[in-house]
Design an enzyme around this catalytic site. Structure first.
Site, PDB file in Angstrom:
ATOM      1  N   ASP A 104       0.852  -1.189   0.000  1.00 46.58           N
ATOM      2  CA  ASP A 104       0.000   0.000   0.000  1.00 46.58           C
ATOM      3  C   ASP A 104       0.896   1.250   0.000  1.00 46.58           C
ATOM      4  OD1 ASP A 104      -2.979   0.953   0.472  1.00 46.58           O
ATOM      5  OD2 ASP A 104      -1.811   1.987   2.018  1.00 46.58           O
ATOM      6  N   TYR A 211      -2.365  11.377   2.083  1.00 45.11           N
ATOM      7  CA  TYR A 211      -3.252  11.525   0.927  1.00 45.11           C
ATOM      8  C   TYR A 211      -3.429  12.985   0.540  1.00 45.11           C
ATOM      9  CZ  TYR A 211      -4.438   6.627   1.608  1.00 45.11           C
ATOM     10  OH  TYR A 211      -4.377   5.266   1.718  1.00 45.11           O
ATOM     11  N   HIS A 268      -7.036  -6.709  -0.449  1.00 46.21           N
ATOM     12  CA  HIS A 268      -5.927  -5.747  -0.373  1.00 46.21           C
ATOM     13  C   HIS A 268      -4.937  -6.122   0.737  1.00 46.21           C
ATOM     14  CE1 HIS A 268      -4.040  -1.790  -0.744  1.00 46.21           C
ATOM     15  NE2 HIS A 268      -4.159  -1.634   0.563  1.00 46.21           N
TER      16      HIS A 268
END
Length: 291
Positions: A104, A211, A268
């Protein structure tokens, strides 16, 4: 035995203006493992144990996470700073290079690091994160845009942090349990460990600022990429609801020596959901035995 309460070896180091916490096991050449969102070093619990027989395995808390320094300004999460952190970890531990493993966000940092410091990466292993150039291509498609809705939501001030805290950090639990195919991969103790890490003062804002900074950088700059000569392994859980499998297509345009292993019926959270298979793929790639 609970892996939450295992007698892990905890340490700290200072680099690039931050104090970083890490867990380490084993001796020998360095294997450095970088976690993703909303995790911390603990997401590598199964790999730390398995590979400490062959390597000195180090799993840090990335800046802003868990016991590492919580920096609140968005500017402190520029990819250039994150990459410098990794260079500093390697040199502070007394090494010149490492086997670099990332999942990730940790995988995204690993891609950038390998591009900028190829001499410090012996082999590159990334899990459920595409090459950044492929991800940016994906964001120009409706399919990936829908999956990446949370990136845009995270640009809002305060509200993402509030919703993560709501109802005893239920969103942290949902991130793992709603996405996982094999929900038994996460014990109640595991979930509580992730909640506890996210609840540390300043941690949520720091984690989300990755982010926020990425979004601002991607709007103002476009990077040119070198083609990697580093042997690279991609491991991909095929049932990832955040990142489409198609993002791996064309990665060979950016990597000369590429191996891809897809894992069906896996989300994931690939190294936690299918640890034995992931460990075997990594061991095969490194040409070592886990027995």
């Amino acid at each position: 035995m609970s892996l939450v309460n295992k007698n892990w070896n905890h340490n700290y180091l200072h680099t690039n203006g931050v104090r970083l916490h890490y867990v380490s096991e084993g001796e020998g050449n360095l294997m450095l493992m970088l976690h993703g969102f909303p995790e911390f070093w603990y997401s590598w619990r199964h790999q730390i144990i398995a590979f400490s027989k062959n390597y000195r395995v180090v799993a840090p808390d990335l800046r802003g996470y868990n016991y590492s320094d919580q920096l609140q300004s968005v500017q402190f999460y520029r990819i250039s700073e994150l990459v410098k952190d990794i260079a500093g970890i390697i040199t502070n531990l007394g090494y010149e290079k490492c086997v670099l493993v990332g999942h990730d966000w940790g995988g995204a940092i690993a891609w950038y690091f390998a591009d900028q410091y190829p001499e410090m990466v012996e082999k590159l292993i990334v899990l459920n994160i595409p090459h950044p150039a492929k991800f940016m291509e994906g964001l120009r498609t409706p399919q990936q845009l829908r999956k990446s809705w949370y990136i845009f939501f995270f640009q809002l001030p305060f509200l993402p942090e509030f919703l993560f805290q709501w109802n005893n950090y239920q969103a942290i639990e949902s991130a793992f349990m709603n996405m996982a195919i094999d929900k038994s991969a996460f014990s109640e103790e595991d979930i509580q460990a992730y909640k506890k890490a996210a609840a540390k003062p300043g941690a949520l804002t720091a984690m989300i600022n990755y982010y926020r900074c990425f979004f601002r950088q991607s709007l103002t700059s476009e990077k040119s990429w070198n083609k990697l000569d580093i042997p690279t392994l991609i491991i991909w859980g095929e049932n990832d609801t955040a990142l489409g499998k198609e993002l791996t297509n064309g990665t060979e345009d950016y990597v000369n020596d590429l191996t891809i292993k897809y894992i069906p019926n896996c989300s994931h959270w690939v190294q936690q959901e299918k640890p034995d298979l992931v460990n075997q793929y990594i061991a095969d790639f490194l040409d070592i035995s886990l027995s």
